[in-house]
Design an enzyme around this catalytic site. Sequence first.
Site, mmCIF file in Angstrom:
data_model
loop_
_atom_site.group_PDB
_atom_site.id
_atom_site.type_symbol
_atom_site.label_atom_id
_atom_site.label_comp_id
_atom_site.label_asym_id
_atom_site.label_seq_id
_atom_site.Cartn_x
_atom_site.Cartn_y
_atom_site.Cartn_z
ATOM 1 N N ASP A 58 -0.156 5.040 0.820
ATOM 2 C CA ASP A 58 -0.368 6.105 1.800
ATOM 3 C C ASP A 58 -0.113 5.633 3.218
ATOM 4 O OD1 ASP A 58 -1.117 7.534 -0.402
ATOM 5 O OD2 ASP A 58 -3.273 7.492 0.047
ATOM 6 N N ASP A 72 0.864 -1.173 0.000
ATOM 7 C CA ASP A 72 0.000 0.000 0.000
ATOM 8 C C ASP A 72 0.902 1.226 0.000
ATOM 9 O OD1 ASP A 72 -2.353 1.701 0.565
ATOM 10 O OD2 ASP A 72 -1.443 1.858 2.556
#
Length: 307
Positions: A62, A60
Amino acid sequence: MLNAMAALGWLTPRRRSATARSVLAGEASAEAARKSTQEISAREPEFPVHGDDRAAAFFDLDNTVMQGAALFHFGRGLYKRKFFETRDLARFAWQQTWFRLAGVEDPEHMQDARDSALSIVKGHRVSELKSIGEEIYDEYMAGRIWPGTRALAQAHLDAGQRVWLVTAAPVEIAQVIARRLGLTGALGTVAESIGGVYTGKLVGEPLHGPAKAEAVRALAAAENLDLDHCAAYSDSHNDIPMLSLVGHPYAINPDSKLRKHARAMDWRLRDYRTGRKAAKVGIPAAAGVGAVAGGTAAAIAMHRRRR
């Protein structure tokens, strides 16, 4: 052990007894340390495994790879380049405030926000946004990469494995970040384009939550990967479906829900935040309400682009 005891012969009985106990304690401690190391090695084989061509890692973006939200930083860059007008900022700020206060993603309001944001890039060329993405990476993102997560990704690369970003951020900016970090590639949301020009329409939904898991599953099938050999890394409970797909899930800088789930499932955790940073999850502090609104709006803007 016998040599050690023989060397004690010149000491008084009391001192000899105390020294002997120290020797015994030291040797016992060393033996326990060796045994513990052997047990840990047995429980945790080398990872990532070198030469496993059916393994890959999925990160991922963020708050996992980068501090804050890529969409937010991208939006700041677009606002700086006057992609937004003042009247847009008020509308986007109101919509974002409603989402935060309501605590739910009402479909009607979400659709309104997406339609408004997509209008910003409508008519712009894909190549233009890609070029701007390169500039924005240098301006706002390069200095926000978590060194710890970067090292984890590099470990997979050094082991000869492929490493992919999986993010709801625009695919254009996700690809820029992946390339700059030397990763294999990126799965991101895209906005529809025809003839290299954005239409202002979505193709499907943003790559978020369960959609990430579906994207990883599809990529694994296409690349002949064994998901049991793969690793996934995220900070958000929204990515539990993706983390649950792989044999090696990691919670990185986890939010409270993911931390609780990871502990219950005995997943590995890493937290590179300290102090106040560890208590803050999501969009970071930024320069002014206008920038926040601009980031929010542009964040939604570039979703799915038909290839």
